[in-house]
Write an enzyme that holds these catalytic residues in place. Structure first.
Site, PDB file in Angstrom:
ATOM      1  N   GLU A  97      35.047  38.706  30.999  1.00 14.35           N
ATOM      2  CA  GLU A  97      35.866  39.624  31.787  1.00 14.35           C
ATOM      3  C   GLU A  97      35.069  40.206  32.949  1.00 14.35           C
ATOM      4  O   GLU A  97      33.836  40.180  32.963  1.00 14.35           O
ATOM      5  CB  GLU A  97      36.398  40.772  30.919  1.00 14.35           C
ATOM      6  CG  GLU A  97      35.337  41.688  30.373  1.00 14.35           C
ATOM      7  CD  GLU A  97      35.915  42.817  29.520  1.00 14.35           C
ATOM      8  OE1 GLU A  97      35.270  43.880  29.453  1.00 14.35           O
ATOM      9  OE2 GLU A  97      36.997  42.642  28.929  1.00 14.35           O
ATOM     10  N   TYR A 131      41.191  44.821  36.791  1.00 14.20           N
ATOM     11  CA  TYR A 131      40.589  44.238  35.585  1.00 14.20           C
ATOM     12  C   TYR A 131      41.113  42.823  35.434  1.00 14.20           C
ATOM     13  O   TYR A 131      42.331  42.579  35.533  1.00 14.20           O
ATOM     14  CB  TYR A 131      40.945  45.048  34.330  1.00 14.20           C
ATOM     15  CG  TYR A 131      40.595  44.303  33.043  1.00 14.20           C
ATOM     16  CD1 TYR A 131      39.351  44.456  32.464  1.00 14.20           C
ATOM     17  CD2 TYR A 131      41.506  43.421  32.457  1.00 14.20           C
ATOM     18  CE1 TYR A 131      38.999  43.758  31.310  1.00 14.20           C
ATOM     19  CE2 TYR A 131      41.167  42.712  31.309  1.00 14.20           C
ATOM     20  CZ  TYR A 131      39.925  42.888  30.741  1.00 14.20           C
ATOM     21  OH  TYR A 131      39.586  42.185  29.612  1.00 14.20           O
TER      22      TYR A 131
END
Length: 381
Positions: free
Chosen positions: A189, A101
């Site tokens: 993101e 991530y």
């Protein structure tokens, strides 16, 4: 303003971030044509503004044409968390061995953007933050000086990313920050960044949200907004010019000022209720605006009772009361109990004018909220 995955990935790719080969499709035939061009395996991904698409059935991996047709038929037109899926992203499958991530958002407590990296990619990052916060490495960036290259490398290494791909991951993170800053983003993101067996680093997902107040600087991004994907009530609020946020409770809240509405929200919670919405109708409370506000809260199936918190300032309390009466008189039947509290200019005159056959009247906000919470409880019992 939220961008769809395919929109964000186009921006990422233009900036040099590696993304899988993909095509947007709005019909089953278009999806099949896309898969024929891309090859198998291929992901069929619903393009809606919600998280958790995979768990909700909005992402499927097709290994042959029969599966691709089946999944496209299932996903196109499906209701996904209240949103109708009108398009899918058909994307080349990635043979990965690891998931990460990476993201950039605003840390409001620190007053600075923060870089975040975790080796626990592919899952809800909020759950990771709650259950294992140490699994997320963070690095704040002073907006006056911008991101220094060493900061991106530092946070990647602190997250425990394998050394042979760390610089590639840092490069993606640096590009994300540049996009965040250049486009006035509120959040950006990739979850997950996939690491292949050949040690390639690929952005398999893309999230990019833009600060709506800055859209005047980005007309190209403003053109990407798709109102058809908004919640029906939120779209209606936009048409009426209300500030509105839908919540999960059953006590509808209407006020003429953000502070009044927030106070009412807090009191509903304090007295054991659950707010169903934030609805600020702005200055004044003429009959037309009151009617529109009531139309919204009455249209929300979650609402069992309503509390009106109105402060008469420039608009006098007696005018507000007339507006409420006129609005309610337009309904053949009041579907949910409405409690009204008036304060400010000519509040006493307004309280006397209110038609108590249509509304319940309380002198204090605390009493009004408690009655509304009780009304909602009676409906659910």
């Amino acid at each position: 303003m939220k961008l769809h995955e395919h929109q964000a990935k186009t921006i990422f790719a233009d900036a040099g971030i590696p993304v899988p080969d993909s095509r947007l499709a709005t019909t089953v035939d278009e999806a099949l044509d896309a898969v024929d061009e891309i090859g198998y395996p291929a992901a069929i991904k619903a393009q809606v503004h919600v998280g958790g698409r995979g768990k909700a059935g909005g992402i499927k991996i097709a290994t042959d044409r029969e599966e691709a047709e089946q999944y496209a038929e299932e996903i196109l037109g499906m209701d996904l968390k209240g949103y109708t899926v009108d398009s899918v992203l058909v994307e080349a499958g990635v043979d990965f061995v690891d998931e990460l991530y990476v993201g950039v958002t605003m840390d409001r407590g620190a007053g600075e953007p923060v870089l975040m990296v975790s080796t626990e990619g592919g899952v809800n990052i909020e759950e990771v933050a709650e259950e294992n916060p140490d699994a997320i490495a963070r690095e704040h960036v002073d907006p006056a000086f911008g991101l220094h290259p060493y900061q991106a490398r530092k946070v990647v290494y602190e997250a425990g990313v394998d050394a042979d791909v760390a610089l590639d991951v840092a490069s993606i993170l640096t590009t994300l920050y540049d996009l965040y800053e250049e486009n006035d983003a509120s959040e950006i993101e990739v979850n997950p960044v996939m690491i292949t067996g050949d040690r390639d680093v690929i952005a398999a997902d893309a999230v990019m949200n833009i600060d709506e107040d800055a859209l005047f600087r980005h007309p190209d991004l403003e053109d990407l907004a798709e109102e058809s994907y908004e919640d029906d009530l939120e779209r209606k609020a936009g048409e009426y010019g209300f500030d509105y946020v839908r919540l999960s409770g059953n006590v509808g809240i209407i006020g003429n000022g953000a502070g009044l509405v927030m106070t009412t929200l807090d009191l509903v919670d304090y007295y054991g209720g659950a707010p169903a919405n934030f609805l600020d109708i702005g200055g004044g409370a003429k009959a037309e605006r009151v009617t529109q506000a009531l139309d919204m809260v009455f249209s929300d199936e979650n609402v069992d009772a309503v509390v009106f918190n109105i402060f008469g300032g420039i608009t006098r309390g007696d005018e507000v009361a007339k507006g409420i009466n006129e609005a309610l008189e337009q309904f053949d039947e009041i579907p949910k109990k409405v409690v009204v509290r008036l304060a400010g200019t000519n509040a006493e005159e307004g309280m006397e004018i209110l038609n108590t056959d249509l509304v319940e009247v309380e002198k204090t906000l605390e009493d009004a909220v408690q009655r509304a919470v009780k009304n909602a409880e009676e409906v659910t019992q």
